[in-house]
Design a protein around this motif. Structure first.
Motif, PDB file in Angstrom:
ATOM      1  N   SER A  86       0.820  -1.217   0.000  1.00  0.00           N
ATOM      2  CA  SER A  86       0.000   0.000   0.000  1.00  0.00           C
ATOM      3  C   SER A  86       0.849   1.260   0.000  1.00  0.00           C
ATOM      4  N   SER A  87       2.101   1.161   0.474  1.00  0.00           N
ATOM      5  CA  SER A  87       2.970   2.336   0.506  1.00  0.00           C
ATOM      6  C   SER A  87       3.886   2.423  -0.714  1.00  0.00           C
ATOM      7  N   GLY A  88       3.807   1.489  -1.633  1.00  0.00           N
ATOM      8  CA  GLY A  88       4.617   1.538  -2.850  1.00  0.00           C
ATOM      9  C   GLY A  88       5.324   0.233  -3.135  1.00  0.00           C
ATOM     10  N   ALA A  89       6.328   0.308  -3.996  1.00  0.00           N
ATOM     11  CA  ALA A  89       7.076  -0.885  -4.408  1.00  0.00           C
ATOM     12  C   ALA A  89       7.919  -1.426  -3.259  1.00  0.00           C
ATOM     13  N   ILE A  90       8.105  -2.741  -3.278  1.00  0.00           N
ATOM     14  CA  ILE A  90       8.967  -3.407  -2.304  1.00  0.00           C
ATOM     15  C   ILE A  90      10.251  -3.774  -3.039  1.00  0.00           C
ATOM     16  N   TRP A  91      11.378  -3.219  -2.571  1.00  0.00           N
ATOM     17  CA  TRP A  91      12.675  -3.448  -3.215  1.00  0.00           C
ATOM     18  C   TRP A  91      13.543  -4.312  -2.319  1.00  0.00           C
ATOM     19  N   ASP A 115      21.136   1.554   6.536  1.00  0.00           N
ATOM     20  CA  ASP A 115      20.923   0.137   6.253  1.00  0.00           C
ATOM     21  C   ASP A 115      20.694  -0.014   4.753  1.00  0.00           C
ATOM     22  N   THR A 116      21.675  -0.530   4.030  1.00  0.00           N
ATOM     23  CA  THR A 116      21.586  -0.624   2.571  1.00  0.00           C
ATOM     24  C   THR A 116      20.540  -1.632   2.110  1.00  0.00           C
ATOM     25  N   LYS A 117      20.064  -2.494   2.984  1.00  0.00           N
ATOM     26  CA  LYS A 117      19.007  -3.430   2.608  1.00  0.00           C
ATOM     27  C   LYS A 117      17.671  -2.716   2.430  1.00  0.00           C
ATOM     28  N   ASP A 118      17.532  -1.562   3.044  1.00  0.00           N
ATOM     29  CA  ASP A 118      16.295  -0.784   2.996  1.00  0.00           C
ATOM     30  C   ASP A 118      16.432   0.295   1.916  1.00  0.00           C
ATOM     31  N   TYR A 119      15.799   0.065   0.762  1.00  0.00           N
ATOM     32  CA  TYR A 119      15.895   0.996  -0.369  1.00  0.00           C
ATOM     33  C   TYR A 119      15.453   2.401   0.021  1.00  0.00           C
ATOM     34  N   GLU A 120      14.341   2.505   0.725  1.00  0.00           N
ATOM     35  CA  GLU A 120      13.821   3.820   1.113  1.00  0.00           C
ATOM     36  C   GLU A 120      14.804   4.556   2.010  1.00  0.00           C
ATOM     37  N   ALA A 121      15.449   3.841   2.927  1.00  0.00           N
ATOM     38  CA  ALA A 121      16.441   4.469   3.806  1.00  0.00           C
ATOM     39  C   ALA A 121      17.632   4.977   3.003  1.00  0.00           C
ATOM     40  N   ASN A 143      16.636   8.134   0.977  1.00  0.00           N
ATOM     41  CA  ASN A 143      16.459   9.273   1.895  1.00  0.00           C
ATOM     42  C   ASN A 143      17.808   9.769   2.411  1.00  0.00           C
ATOM     43  N   TYR A 144      18.693   8.854   2.783  1.00  0.00           N
ATOM     44  CA  TYR A 144      19.990   9.232   3.341  1.00  0.00           C
ATOM     45  C   TYR A 144      20.845   9.988   2.317  1.00  0.00           C
ATOM     46  N   TYR A 145      20.836   9.517   1.071  1.00  0.00           N
ATOM     47  CA  TYR A 145      21.671  10.139   0.045  1.00  0.00           C
ATOM     48  C   TYR A 145      20.946  11.238  -0.730  1.00  0.00           C
ATOM     49  N   GLY A 146      19.742  11.579  -0.326  1.00  0.00           N
ATOM     50  CA  GLY A 146      19.022  12.688  -0.934  1.00  0.00           C
ATOM     51  C   GLY A 146      18.619  12.449  -2.379  1.00  0.00           C
ATOM     52  N   ILE A 147      18.231  11.223  -2.692  1.00  0.00           N
ATOM     53  CA  ILE A 147      17.832  10.878  -4.053  1.00  0.00           C
ATOM     54  C   ILE A 147      16.331  11.125  -4.195  1.00  0.00           C
ATOM     55  N   ASP A 148      15.961  11.800  -5.273  1.00  0.00           N
ATOM     56  CA  ASP A 148      14.555  12.063  -5.558  1.00  0.00           C
ATOM     57  C   ASP A 148      14.061  10.977  -6.507  1.00  0.00           C
ATOM     58  N   ASN A 149      13.042  10.234  -6.111  1.00  0.00           N
ATOM     59  CA  ASN A 149      12.513   9.148  -6.955  1.00  0.00           C
ATOM     60  C   ASN A 149      11.971   9.663  -8.294  1.00  0.00           C
ATOM     61  N   LYS A 150      11.722  10.954  -8.396  1.00  0.00           N
ATOM     62  CA  LYS A 150      11.254  11.530  -9.668  1.00  0.00           C
ATOM     63  C   LYS A 150      12.387  11.643 -10.675  1.00  0.00           C
ATOM     64  N   ASN A 151      13.636  11.575 -10.201  1.00  0.00           N
ATOM     65  CA  ASN A 151      14.793  11.712 -11.085  1.00  0.00           C
ATOM     66  C   ASN A 151      15.421  10.375 -11.459  1.00  0.00           C
ATOM     67  N   VAL A 152      14.693   9.285 -11.298  1.00  0.00           N
ATOM     68  CA  VAL A 152      15.204   7.959 -11.661  1.00  0.00           C
ATOM     69  C   VAL A 152      15.255   7.863 -13.185  1.00  0.00           C
TER      70      VAL A 152
END
Length: 173
Positions: free
Chosen positions: A78-83, A150-156, A159-168
């Motif tokens: 419900s919160s989005g893709a699971i990576w 935690d590199t296993k957590d895509y969202e973390a 967020n940590y590296y300041g990546i905008d999912n709109k710029n993928v």
């Protein structure tokens, strides 16, 4: 003689006088050489025709010191893709290896390999139309000895590296 010495001393003082120069340092709020980026590869298929191995070419070369994380979309919530971070393994109920994904990379590409037993009999949900994301983290960040994320957590990670999912950067295979 005194007048000549005094005149030479005066000329020497004028010629040896240093110039004063003010340096203005402009702080750039954007760090243009340490930008993390994400490449998304759609329609990735693992078949016997490609040896259950896919080569994902980067849109441009990266630095050899950069860190690369490879994620596979394993579903949606419900919160989005699971990576899920690769390598990833699946086991039979008795604990023996069923199949898994592994990866390696160069400055120009990343290779993802599906391995295991009875790959042709494996559900197409794990072989066909996969979505793979490659996260490139610049050496400045990736070479830190104590990585607080935690590199296993895509969202973390994003967020940590300041990546905008709109710029993928999306790449269709």
């Amino acid at each position: 003689m005194k007048k000549i010495t005094l005149l030479l001393a005066f000329i020497g003082m004028i010629t040896l006088q240093s110039c004063v120069r003010e340096e203005v340092i402009v702080q750039d709020p954007y760090d243009n050489d340490t930008i993390s980026e994400v490449f998304q590869y759609n329609n990735v298929n693992f078949t016997s025709g490609n040896g259950y191995s896919v080569l994902l070419n980067f849109p441009h070369s990266i630095f050899s010191s950069d860190m690369v994380l490879v994620y596979r979309r394993s579903g949606n919530s419900s919160s989005g893709a699971i990576w899920k971070l690769l390598p990833e393994t699946y086991y039979f109920d008795d604990g023996t290896l069923d199949f898994g994904y592994q990866n390696d990379f160069t400055r120009f590409d990343a290779e993802v390999v599906l391995f295991g037993y009875d790959l042709p009999g494996l559900s197409s949900d794990f072989r066909l139309n996969q979505v793979i994301r490659v996260v490139v983290i610049p050496a400045y960040f990736g070479n830190k000895t104590a990585n607080p994320v935690d590199t296993k957590d895509y969202e973390a990670v994003i967020n940590y590296y300041g990546i905008d999912n709109k710029n993928v950067t999306e790449i269709n295979l």
